[in-house]
Design a protein around this motif. Sequence first.
Motif, PDB file in Angstrom:
ATOM      1  N   UNK A 191      -2.298-109.415  23.895  1.00  0.00           N
ATOM      2  CA  UNK A 191      -1.309-109.645  22.192  1.00  0.00           C
ATOM      3  C   UNK A 191      -2.776-108.807  20.974  1.00  0.00           C
ATOM      4  N   UNK A 192      -3.781-109.189  21.786  1.00  0.00           N
ATOM      5  CA  UNK A 192      -4.542-108.012  20.890  1.00  0.00           C
ATOM      6  C   UNK A 192      -4.526-106.672  20.973  1.00  0.00           C
ATOM      7  N   UNK A 193      -4.993-106.125  22.969  1.00  0.00           N
ATOM      8  CA  UNK A 193      -5.028-105.131  23.318  1.00  0.00           C
ATOM      9  C   UNK A 193      -3.742-104.328  22.361  1.00  0.00           C
ATOM     10  N   UNK A 194      -2.851-104.874  22.465  1.00  0.00           N
ATOM     11  CA  UNK A 194      -1.183-104.440  21.743  1.00  0.00           C
ATOM     12  C   UNK A 194      -1.152-103.828  20.672  1.00  0.00           C
ATOM     13  N   UNK A 199      -4.984-106.307  32.334  1.00  0.00           N
ATOM     14  CA  UNK A 199      -3.265-106.379  32.182  1.00  0.00           C
ATOM     15  C   UNK A 199      -3.216-105.112  30.789  1.00  0.00           C
ATOM     16  N   UNK A 200      -4.408-105.702  29.515  1.00  0.00           N
ATOM     17  CA  UNK A 200      -4.356-105.285  28.437  1.00  0.00           C
ATOM     18  C   UNK A 200      -4.323-102.910  28.980  1.00  0.00           C
ATOM     19  N   UNK A 201      -5.614-102.645  29.722  1.00  0.00           N
ATOM     20  CA  UNK A 201      -5.681-101.561  30.395  1.00  0.00           C
ATOM     21  C   UNK A 201      -4.523-101.072  31.377  1.00  0.00           C
ATOM     22  N   UNK A 202      -3.276-101.456  31.798  1.00  0.00           N
ATOM     23  CA  UNK A 202      -2.462-101.615  31.776  1.00  0.00           C
ATOM     24  C   UNK A 202      -1.014-101.071  31.364  1.00  0.00           C
ATOM     25  N   UNK A 203      -1.424-102.283  29.722  1.00  0.00           N
ATOM     26  CA  UNK A 203      -0.381-101.590  29.058  1.00  0.00           C
ATOM     27  C   UNK A 203      -0.317-100.291  28.668  1.00  0.00           C
TER      28      UNK A 203
END
Length: 262
Positions: A23-26, A149-153
């Motif tokens: 959520x933070x990454x997004x 996962x954050x990198x993938x987003x």
Amino acid sequence: MSRSVFDNPDSLKDGLSGALVTAVALGVHEITHILVARSAGVKLGVPYFVPSWQIGSFGAITRILSIVPDREVLLKIAAAGPFVGFSLGLVLLILGFYLPSTDGLGIVVDASVFHKSFLVGGLAKLLFGDVLKEGAMITVNPLVIWAWAGLLINAINSIPAGELDGGRISSAIWGRKAAYRLSAACIVLLGLLSLQDDVAFYWVVLIFFLQRGPIAPLAEEISEPDNKYVALGILVLVMSLLVCLPYPLPFHNWSNYKYLVI
């Protein structure tokens, strides 16, 4: 026999901390878009988050509601979100590799998992060294998986297609015609990948029906962006490739090659 977390995604569902990382990454990605757009006097619509059962969301669709002054402003708005998102994700990924993975905190993954990303696989080999080899089971801190996962987003949103961030970046750097050709090539490639990958099919449908463009006309489209912003945009596109492309080299023991060094 131990199983990879990618073979058992249910093991991630009870990780509140992991969901928070994603959520933070997004959130950082989208907030950066908004702040940069506001500083340029451009109005953005409310982000519509793209759902994903694997990691909660694959990012967001954000419409540009006002006329963008020129290609440089478009480039700054489009590149800012993924650049900050990639930077945060990379820091968290490296931190995850260094944090303890014992005392019940670790997630056991097969070494083959790291072949799924050139960037993550390369970092894993660099930091794990000879511990990472084919067939080995590796225990990692959960932050590694969630930072990935954050990198993938960010990587998926940086695909140079349609009105994704990557599509806007390519249009701002190389112009509409070149961006249209690159977008068509990416959609075809995703279409081919979708024969074996459900996520690729998901994004082909999403881009074709919701994000295929064209990008709205700018107030002025002749002048080219400053070189420093062009470099930033290209960096974002390269990072997307590094995250999405597989790591092609086998994980061997580097000591096997010591006699090849001159």
